[in-house]
Design a protein around this motif. Structure first.
Motif, PDB file in Angstrom:
ATOM      1  N   LYS A  96       1.443  -9.355  13.812  1.00 30.98           N
ATOM      2  CA  LYS A  96       1.200  -8.014  14.358  1.00 30.98           C
ATOM      3  C   LYS A  96       2.082  -7.016  13.632  1.00 30.98           C
ATOM      4  N   GLN A  97       1.463  -6.077  12.941  1.00 31.40           N
ATOM      5  CA  GLN A  97       2.181  -5.015  12.249  1.00 31.40           C
ATOM      6  C   GLN A  97       1.729  -3.696  12.848  1.00 31.40           C
ATOM      7  N   GLY A  98       2.654  -2.846  13.211  1.00 33.19           N
ATOM      8  CA  GLY A  98       2.301  -1.559  13.789  1.00 33.19           C
ATOM      9  C   GLY A  98       2.062  -1.664  15.286  1.00 33.19           C
ATOM     10  N   GLY A 134      -0.433  -0.944  18.252  1.00 33.58           N
ATOM     11  CA  GLY A 134      -1.847  -0.704  18.534  1.00 33.58           C
ATOM     12  C   GLY A 134      -2.030   0.385  19.579  1.00 33.58           C
ATOM     13  N   GLN A 135      -3.273   0.838  19.735  1.00 34.94           N
ATOM     14  CA  GLN A 135      -3.564   1.938  20.662  1.00 34.94           C
ATOM     15  C   GLN A 135      -3.177   1.613  22.102  1.00 34.94           C
ATOM     16  N   GLY A 190      -0.387   7.502  14.091  1.00 36.26           N
ATOM     17  CA  GLY A 190      -0.884   6.315  13.407  1.00 36.26           C
ATOM     18  C   GLY A 190      -0.459   5.055  14.140  1.00 36.26           C
ATOM     19  N   ASP A 191       0.337   4.211  13.459  1.00 37.35           N
ATOM     20  CA  ASP A 191       0.793   2.975  14.090  1.00 37.35           C
ATOM     21  C   ASP A 191       2.261   3.054  14.514  1.00 37.35           C
ATOM     22  N   GLN A 192       2.755   4.278  14.721  1.00 33.41           N
ATOM     23  CA  GLN A 192       4.096   4.467  15.253  1.00 33.41           C
ATOM     24  C   GLN A 192       4.087   5.613  16.258  1.00 33.41           C
TER      25      GLN A 192
END
Length: 163
Positions: free
Chosen positions: A100-102, A104-105, A128-130
């Motif tokens: 898992k990178q980032g 998620g929503q 984005g993912d942060q």
């Protein structure tokens, strides 16, 4: 002097450290007596690990070795997403483990709700993912970090760019 302070909440795996952990685990597997003659291996494919071994018992032993090496190198096991066991070629078993990178929503929304309900004077926005968390008081930002560390989110969160 009413400038805004901020930090970013991210979830990432240090790929170099993961590579080192995999190499150390493979060395230990090559040297251990209980793995002599087995077809055990660990491979890194883009955003997933592929673990192959003779049977389910040996695969679990390989995973134990890999987990211990990852923890020693400071890689959290929360960012691993285990796939199901599947048969592979020449009577071996394989397990794919997603990385898992980032953020998620659904996790980002959960973090936003958690910060909003905490009554701290901070604002959070998804980028984005942060997630960027801003506030006027650095103490509130420190409390927000403590709150996120103690939460039950199943991701390894890092806090970067504290300004």
């Amino acid at each position: 002097m009413s400038s805004e302070n901020s930090f970013d909440v991210v979830s990432a795996i240090d790929m170099q450290e993961l590579n080192n952990a995999i190499q150390q685990a493979e060395k230990e597997i090559d040297n251990r007596f209980d793995f002599k003659g087995s077809k055990s291996s660990i491979q890194l494919d883009k955003n997933e690990l592929v673990v192959i071994s003779d049977d389910e018992y040996k695969l679990n032993s390989v995973l134990d070795v890999l987990h211990s090496k990852m923890v020693k190198r400071g890689i959290s096991l929360k960012n691993l997403q285990y796939g199901k066991l599947e048969p592979a070629a020449s009577s071996t078993v394989r397990q794919r483990i997603g990385l898992k990178q980032g953020i998620g929503q659904e996790h980002a929304k959960k973090i936003n709700v958690l910060l909003r309900d905490s009554k701290l004077k901070v604002k959070s926005q998804i980028q984005g993912d942060q997630i960027r968390v801003t506030g006027k008081n650095k103490d509130d930002l420190q409390k927000a970090i403590q709150l996120l560390r103690q939460s039950d989110i199943d991701l390894d969160l890092q806090f970067v760019n504290f300004r």
